[in-house]
Structure formats: structure tokens, C-alpha cells
Design a protein around this motif. Structure first.
Motif, PDB file in Angstrom:
ATOM      1  N   LEU A  97      37.756  25.672  19.286  1.00  0.00           N
ATOM      2  CA  LEU A  97      38.297  24.541  20.043  1.00  0.00           C
ATOM      3  C   LEU A  97      37.554  24.317  21.351  1.00  0.00           C
ATOM      4  O   LEU A  97      37.516  23.187  21.866  1.00  0.00           O
ATOM      5  N   ALA A  98      36.946  25.359  21.910  1.00  0.00           N
ATOM      6  CA  ALA A  98      36.116  25.169  23.103  1.00  0.00           C
ATOM      7  C   ALA A  98      34.913  24.293  22.771  1.00  0.00           C
ATOM      8  O   ALA A  98      34.550  23.394  23.542  1.00  0.00           O
ATOM      9  N   SER A  99      34.317  24.529  21.617  1.00  0.00           N
ATOM     10  CA  SER A  99      33.180  23.697  21.204  1.00  0.00           C
ATOM     11  C   SER A  99      33.627  22.291  20.821  1.00  0.00           C
ATOM     12  O   SER A  99      32.876  21.325  20.989  1.00  0.00           O
ATOM     13  N   VAL A 100      34.840  22.169  20.303  1.00  0.00           N
ATOM     14  CA  VAL A 100      35.370  20.834  19.989  1.00  0.00           C
ATOM     15  C   VAL A 100      35.460  19.988  21.256  1.00  0.00           C
ATOM     16  O   VAL A 100      35.068  18.806  21.263  1.00  0.00           O
ATOM     17  N   ARG A 101      35.947  20.577  22.334  1.00  0.00           N
ATOM     18  CA  ARG A 101      36.038  19.820  23.587  1.00  0.00           C
ATOM     19  C   ARG A 101      34.651  19.364  24.047  1.00  0.00           C
ATOM     20  O   ARG A 101      34.494  18.237  24.538  1.00  0.00           O
ATOM     21  N   GLY A 102      33.641  20.204  23.877  1.00  0.00           N
ATOM     22  CA  GLY A 102      32.294  19.832  24.272  1.00  0.00           C
ATOM     23  C   GLY A 102      31.726  18.706  23.446  1.00  0.00           C
ATOM     24  O   GLY A 102      31.131  17.756  23.979  1.00  0.00           O
ATOM     25  N   VAL A 103      31.898  18.775  22.133  1.00  0.00           N
ATOM     26  CA  VAL A 103      31.362  17.731  21.248  1.00  0.00           C
ATOM     27  C   VAL A 103      32.057  16.403  21.481  1.00  0.00           C
ATOM     28  O   VAL A 103      31.422  15.338  21.508  1.00  0.00           O
ATOM     29  N   ARG A 104      33.359  16.430  21.660  1.00  0.00           N
ATOM     30  CA  ARG A 104      34.084  15.170  21.871  1.00  0.00           C
ATOM     31  C   ARG A 104      33.653  14.487  23.168  1.00  0.00           C
ATOM     32  O   ARG A 104      33.634  13.257  23.251  1.00  0.00           O
ATOM     33  N   ALA A 105      33.287  15.280  24.165  1.00  0.00           N
ATOM     34  CA  ALA A 105      32.882  14.698  25.449  1.00  0.00           C
ATOM     35  C   ALA A 105      31.434  14.252  25.464  1.00  0.00           C
ATOM     36  O   ALA A 105      31.029  13.481  26.339  1.00  0.00           O
ATOM     37  N   ALA A 106      30.645  14.695  24.501  1.00  0.00           N
ATOM     38  CA  ALA A 106      29.208  14.407  24.494  1.00  0.00           C
ATOM     39  C   ALA A 106      28.920  13.113  23.738  1.00  0.00           C
ATOM     40  O   ALA A 106      29.609  12.756  22.772  1.00  0.00           O
ATOM     41  N   SER A 107      27.872  12.429  24.163  1.00  0.00           N
ATOM     42  CA  SER A 107      27.420  11.238  23.453  1.00  0.00           C
ATOM     43  C   SER A 107      26.562  11.643  22.257  1.00  0.00           C
ATOM     44  O   SER A 107      26.080  12.780  22.162  1.00  0.00           O
ATOM     45  N   LYS A 108      26.362  10.692  21.367  1.00  0.00           N
ATOM     46  CA  LYS A 108      25.495  10.936  20.220  1.00  0.00           C
ATOM     47  C   LYS A 108      24.084  11.295  20.688  1.00  0.00           C
ATOM     48  O   LYS A 108      23.436  12.187  20.122  1.00  0.00           O
ATOM     49  N   GLU A 109      23.619  10.631  21.732  1.00  0.00           N
ATOM     50  CA  GLU A 109      22.275  10.890  22.257  1.00  0.00           C
ATOM     51  C   GLU A 109      22.169  12.315  22.815  1.00  0.00           C
ATOM     52  O   GLU A 109      21.153  12.999  22.613  1.00  0.00           O
ATOM     53  N   GLN A 110      23.194  12.772  23.495  1.00  0.00           N
ATOM     54  CA  GLN A 110      23.183  14.138  24.033  1.00  0.00           C
ATOM     55  C   GLN A 110      23.200  15.174  22.919  1.00  0.00           C
ATOM     56  O   GLN A 110      22.476  16.179  22.974  1.00  0.00           O
ATOM     57  N   LEU A 111      24.000  14.936  21.894  1.00  0.00           N
ATOM     58  CA  LEU A 111      24.056  15.869  20.778  1.00  0.00           C
ATOM     59  C   LEU A 111      22.731  15.913  20.025  1.00  0.00           C
ATOM     60  O   LEU A 111      22.266  16.989  19.607  1.00  0.00           O
ATOM     61  N   LEU A 112      22.102  14.760  19.848  1.00  0.00           N
ATOM     62  CA  LEU A 112      20.815  14.711  19.157  1.00  0.00           C
ATOM     63  C   LEU A 112      19.740  15.439  19.951  1.00  0.00           C
ATOM     64  O   LEU A 112      18.932  16.186  19.379  1.00  0.00           O
ATOM     65  N   ALA A 113      19.720  15.249  21.250  1.00  0.00           N
ATOM     66  CA  ALA A 113      18.713  15.923  22.074  1.00  0.00           C
ATOM     67  C   ALA A 113      18.844  17.438  21.937  1.00  0.00           C
ATOM     68  O   ALA A 113      17.832  18.160  21.804  1.00  0.00           O
ATOM     69  N   GLY A 114      20.072  17.948  21.962  1.00  0.00           N
ATOM     70  CA  GLY A 114      20.274  19.383  21.801  1.00  0.00           C
ATOM     71  C   GLY A 114      19.881  19.865  20.417  1.00  0.00           C
ATOM     72  O   GLY A 114      19.265  20.934  20.261  1.00  0.00           O
ATOM     73  N   LEU A 115      20.219  19.087  19.399  1.00  0.00           N
ATOM     74  CA  LEU A 115      19.876  19.463  18.030  1.00  0.00           C
ATOM     75  C   LEU A 115      18.371  19.541  17.837  1.00  0.00           C
ATOM     76  O   LEU A 115      17.867  20.479  17.198  1.00  0.00           O
ATOM     77  N   LEU A 116      17.634  18.592  18.373  1.00  0.00           N
ATOM     78  CA  LEU A 116      16.177  18.584  18.187  1.00  0.00           C
ATOM     79  C   LEU A 116      15.526  19.812  18.824  1.00  0.00           C
ATOM     80  O   LEU A 116      14.575  20.375  18.265  1.00  0.00           O
TER      81      LEU A 116
END
Length: 431
Positions: free
Chosen positions: A117-136
Motif C-alpha cells: 500500500l505504500a507503493s500504491v500511494r506513490g503510483v497514484r500520486a505519480a503521472s504517467k510521464e514520471q512512471l515511464l521515466a523511472g521504468l526506462l
């Protein structure tokens, strides 16, 4: 008169040995450790596929490369396939690592609001662009460590919009050299807004999330965390049965923290894989064997979580099962992307041989993702996913712990990474 050598796109030469499993099917039991080792070898690659592999003198008589890649007396193996990862997240959980150091358990941390659930809070607050940058960035690191294909799970959104956001991020990363097999893990935990309405959340996954995922062809697989305190067997069966009806392949987090009987459920439903299995019983192992389910084992996770219970890997192999090895890379229970380290730990903790580890991290892992006919071995006709390692033999894959041996990566016939070998890395023998 001898004919001129045929020209190919790439010639990988100068290998002390090429080590590879063989075939398109998962290898279990005694076959797990049977690999082909060719010394003084080379590989010819054309149009992204392997044209020939064998002794270098023979390959050079037959082929000439438009580009040549010198293995420098290293070892060539298939590209690693990581069959269980959670790479879409925002923020890390090193504080939980410190809590475990002080004696807190996985369950205790979750009760304090940490864990998934800690990671859920992070993902929900992040934009698609932020998540993609981290994934790459993470995909780059996978590649540096020799992983050419990853199974990538969602599971940190736990709401329709956020799970779709994560799947969209995985789709947006598909231009990366690392091949992605996306898995929907909406049944990873119950989000905070459904903690007292668990049946309603299962309804949401089954009636809203899964149809949307299937309609958009956003994932290849559906996974469920079947565990005490998370999804019980009835809930897991309902989610996975619906996913199967919608055409998705099935994976399951099974018997990781307790002997719930999820291995038997994986066998009952014909899942592609049952993952973790630290608490798998004899009955569960027998069921997996009869059903031909691939166990995906994550040997570093118990170490990371400071748990004594390990998956009964040797017992599974003796029962004829065909295990795969994985990092279970995620921000909480195993912040590790290195399959070379996983192979060493599998040898140390599971007593798997170097050959068994190699097969488990290549062909068997590829088969668990429905890619065994294309990936996982170095054979004519297969896709040219290759690693050049600065080690003198495949035995060093498990013998040497803590150094990245990867000096070149070939994905679909294209050299996508190349670096200088470590000084003295190829030396063997001595006192």
C-alpha cells in the motif's frame, strides 16, 4: 572450388565457449542440467535470428559478418529472461528494510501502512510521464545486467484508472531493447478504500478491471497474490477463472508466506507459472508436476525479508518440475535487478548446478512467458538474444558473486550494449 562465405549481419566470434540449453520446451528433472557447450565457438546472425552456431573455424568457412563482435575468450549464453518483476513504481521503501533489520516482519510492516500500500500511494500520486521515466531507467539497468526480456507486473495502482495507467506505461516502453511481457496484477492487495469491503474489490477486479484489460489487449497475463491476509483461494480462483475466460494467461503468487494451497490452485487452473512457493507442500509439488506448471523461484526474496523458509527447489527438480529463476525486482521485498546474482544464490541456497541455473534463467523462464519457441536458447532459427560474459566458462556464472560479467548484449540480432571487460576477469585457475 570452395564457395565464398555467405554474408550475415553479425558474427560473434572468439568465445571460449558457447553454453545453452536446447529445444523449445521447458526442461525439468534430470534434463534441467543438460546444456550444450561448444568450445572455441562462434555464432552467425542474420535478420535478427541465429543462422548457425558451432566451432569458429567451421562458422568462418561458411559465413562472413558485416559486423563482427569479439567475445575475447569469454562465454556466450542466451539473453536472460526475468519471469517475475514489478518495475512500475514511484519511490523506494528503504525505510522498511531498516524496519526489518530491527526485527519487524513483512506482515507487521503492512499493518503499519507500509508494504504494497505504500507503493500504491506513490503510483497514484505519480503521472504517467514520471512512471515511464523511472521504468526506462530500470530497463536500462536490466539490460546492463544481461536481462533481455522481462515479465512486468502492475499491482501498485489497485484502482481501474491507476492500473490502466501502469499498463499504458508498460506499452509506452515497448520501444526499449528489453522485451516486455505485461501482466495485470490488480489483485495484489486490497486498497485502503476497500479494506472493509473486500468482496466489493474482488467484484471490481472481475467485473470492471479485467474486461477493460482484455478488451484493450493491455496485458498477456493476469496474476493474483494468493496469501493469508490478501486474496484467499476462493477470491483468487474467481479472479483467475475470469481472466482465463477473457483469454489471458494465468500466473499466481503462490504459497510465499504460508502453505495456503495456492500451488494446487495453479495446477487446477492450468496456470503458466506458480511463483515463490517457499511454503509449497508435497501435495502442491505433485499437483504442479502433473499439470506441467512452471515454478518461478525467487531465491533472494527470503534473504531480503529475513525469512528462514526457502522454496524446496531440489525437491521440485527431483519431482520433474522445470523451474525458472527470477529476481522478483520490486521496491519492497527485493530491490534487486541482477539475474547473475540470483543464479549464484540459487546455487548456494537451492544446490542447483551452473547448468541448471542457466536453463532456469533462459529457456524455462522464456517458456513460462509463452516465448520458448523464439527465445531462451542459442539455436538456428531462434531469435538472436545473446550475452557475451567476461568469464572463461558458464561455471563462473554461479561461482563468482557480486560482479556484473556482462560485456555485450545482442537483442534480436542487434548489438544493444557493449563495454570493456574487467581487467583480469577471464583468468582461471591459480592458488
Amino acid at each position: 572450388m570452395a564457395s565464398e562465405p555467405a554474408q550475415v549481419d553479425l558474427l560473434v566470434h572468439g568465445a571460449a565457449e558457447i553454453a545453452t540449453p536446447a529445444g523449445n520446451a521447458p526442461q525439468g528433472g534430470s534434463a534441467l542440467g543438460r546444456i550444450r557447450v561448444t568450445t572455441g565457438a562462434a555464432v552467425a546472425v542474420e535478420a535478427g535470428r541465429i543462422a548457425a552456431v558451432g566451432p569458429e573455424a567451421d562458422i568462418r568457412r561458411r559465413f562472413r559478418g558485416r559486423r563482427e563482435l569479439d567475445a575475447r575468450a569469454g562465454t556466450v549464453v542466451p539473453g536472460f529472461v526475468d519471469a517475475h518483476t514489478h518495475p512500475v513504481f514511484a519511490g523506494t521503501r528503504e525505510d522498511e528494510f531498516e524496519m526489518r533489520t530491527a526485527g519487524a516482519s513483512y506482515a507487521e510492516i503492512a499493518r503499519r501502512g507500509g508494504g504494497i500500500l505504500a507503493s500504491v500511494r506513490g503510483v497514484r500520486a505519480a503521472s504517467k510521464e514520471q512512471l515511464l521515466a523511472g521504468l526506462l531507467v530500470r530497463l536500462d539497468r536490466f539490460l546492463e545486467l544481461g536481462t533481455t526480456t522481462v515479465e512486468a507486473k502492475t499491482g501498485y495502482g489497485l484502482a481501474l484508472a491507476d492500473e490502466i495507467k501502469c499498463l499504458d506505461v508498460l506499452a509506452a516502453a515497448k520501444g526499449h531493447a528489453v522485451e516486455i511481457a505485461p501482466t495485470f496484477l490488480g489483485a495484489h492487495d486490497y486498497p485502503e478504500e476497500f479494506r472493509d469491503r473486500r468482496q466489493a474489490y474482488v467484484d471490481l477486479v472481475v467485473e470492471k478491471m479485467l474486461p477493460r484489460v482484455a478488451e484493450g489487449r493491455l496485458a498477456e497475463y493476469c496474476d493474483v497474490f494468493a496469501e493469508k491476509g490478501y486474496f484467499d483461494l476462493d477470491a483468487a480462483r474467481r479472479v483467475l477463472s475470469r481472466a482465463r475466460d477473457l483469454g489471458l494467461g494465468l500466473r499466481i503468487h503462490a504459497d510465499q508466506l504460508s502453505g495456503l494451497g495456492a500451488a494446487e490452485l495453479a495446477a487446477e487452473l492450468g496456470a503458466a507459472s506458480a511463483d515463490h512457493l517457499e511454503f509449497a507442500t508435497e501435495r502442491g509439488i505433485e499437483a504442479l508436476s502433473r499439470a506441467g506448471v512452471i515454478p518461478v523461484l525467487c531465491p533472494v526474496v527470503p534473504l531480503y525479508l529475513r525469512q528462514e523458509q526457502e522454496a524446496p527447489a531440489r525437491r521440485m527438480i527431483d519431482a520433474g518440475l522445470a523451474p525458472a529463476l527470477s529476481t522478483d525486482f520490486n521496491p519492497g521485498s527485493c530491490y534487486l535487478q541482477s539475474l547473475p546474482e540470483v543464479l549464484s544464490w540459487a546455487a548456494l541456497r537451492y544446490r542447483m548446478t551452473a547448468a541448471e541455473c542457466l536453463t532456469a534463467a533462459t529457456l524455462n523462464a522464456a517458456c513460462s512467458l509463452g516465448r520458448g519457441e523464439r527465445l531462451g536458447s542459442i539455436e538456428p532459427g531462434k531469435q538472436a538474444d545473446l550475452l557475451v560474459l567476461d568469464v572463461p566458462s558458464h561455471l563462473h556464472l554461479v561461482y563468482e558473486l557480486g560482479r556484473n560479467p556482462v560485456v555485450a548484449v545482442v537483442k534480436a540480432g542487434r548489438v544493444v550494449l557493449e563495454r570493456e571487460p574487467s581487467r583480469g576477469a577471464l583468468r582461471s585457475g591459480g592458488v
